[in-house]
Design a protein around this motif. Structure first.
Motif, short mmCIF file in Angstrom:
data_model
loop_
_atom_site.label_atom_id
_atom_site.label_comp_id
_atom_site.label_asym_id
_atom_site.label_seq_id
_atom_site.Cartn_x
_atom_site.Cartn_y
_atom_site.Cartn_z
N SER A 51 4.26 70.59 -38.14
CA SER A 51 4.17 69.79 -39.34
C SER A 51 4.27 70.65 -40.59
N SER A 111 8.44 71.19 -32.61
CA SER A 111 8.25 70.92 -34.04
C SER A 111 6.86 71.32 -34.48
N TYR A 128 8.60 67.99 -41.25
CA TYR A 128 8.51 68.70 -39.97
C TYR A 128 9.48 69.87 -40.00
#
Length: 281
Positions: A270, A268, A13
């Motif tokens: 990925s 966040s 992340y």
């Protein structure tokens, strides 16, 4: 015959601003049991963190860790060496439908007969499950369920997400292995057969060369209980065998996510997930 497979799973992340604290759980270590044996396993984090392991309620091994240093990326890598179970024979002395629907089975496996977050009840799906059960013995039922699911779902990556329910995927008519497994669980439970969701890895090559590393897959399939647990992969229409590496079991995806956590910091995104598998024997 069983295989020996090395698995490397990496997920990460990136954060919009530095994270000062995060608390995480990873379910990426394969299980030992049911013919499968994990010979080696380790989990590494970047930034480095102290990890500890425990087994959750469903029997899955969890690697827990906290990170209390400011960081803008988190990468978790699991490496394992597993001897997989060979393709199982279907139980020959399967109980009747009347026995499966009796109080003894209901009491013992109630959690795998009831709806769950991503495997809710639906009247049309319940009717389909009962219709399939009326036409097939318990030993043949799971395969028939797999056929039914593949007739109604097209495999399209990216069309559903981890929070898509079986009903949503069925209405949409497409999905990925998680959706195939969820939909199969709904039909099996509606008919009175205990069903559990299995999460793990799949070696994509049936006749894999020894020593060749290839891109593997995080994968999901089902197990039904009719005298004993028997695994079937509805996405690929095959019993769960030597190419399947079991990591976690539960009622649905919500019980077995590879990563789960909370953190204090910015939004966040990925970094993606990679799975590499190597058949060693």
């Amino acid at each position: 015959m069983s295989w020996q497979i090395r698995v490397e799973h990496s997920t990460g992340y990136r954060y919009a601003s530095p994270v000062v604290s995060s608390y995480n759980e990873a379910r990426i270590i394969p299980q030992t049991g049911g013919g499968q044996l994990t010979l080696e396993a380790m989990v590494r984090t970047e930034p480095a963190a102290t990890t500890y392991r425990y087994w959750d309620y469903w029997g899955s091994q969890v690697t827990a860790f906290d990170v209390h240093l400011p960081h803008t990326e988190l990468v978790v890598t699991g490496r394992s060496l597993v001897r997989t179970a060979p393709e199982p024979e279907r139980p020959v002395d399967a109980p009747s439908w009347a026995a499966l629907r009796g109080d003894d089975v209901a009491d013992r496996y109630v959690e795998f007969l009831r709806p769950a977050l991503y495997t809710p009840e639906h009247p049309e799906l319940a009717a389909a499950g009962l219709e399939l059960a009326a036409a097939h013995s318990p030993a043949d039922f799971i395969v028939a369920v797999g056929d039914w699911v593949r007739d109604r779902l097209e495999y399209h990556a990216g069309t559903t997400g981890v929070h898509t329910s079986a009903v949503d995927a069925w209405r949409q008519g497409e999905g990925v292995c998680q959706d195939f497994a969820h939909l199969a669980c709904v039909l099996m439970r509606a008919a009175g057969m205990p069903a559990r969701y299995v999460s793990g890895y799949l070696h994509p090559v049936a006749e894999a060369e020894i020593g060749q590393t290839v891109a593997g897959q995080s994968h999901a399939w089902v197990e039904g209980w009719f005298g004993e647990w028997w695994g079937f992969d509805p996405t690929n229409a095959v019993p769960a065998g030597q190419r399947h590496v079991v990591v976690a079991r539960g009622r649905d995806y919500d019980d077995v996510p590879p990563m789960r956590g909370v953190y204090s910091g910015g939004t966040s995104s990925s970094l993606g997930v990679t799975v590499n598998v190597t058949r060693l024997s």
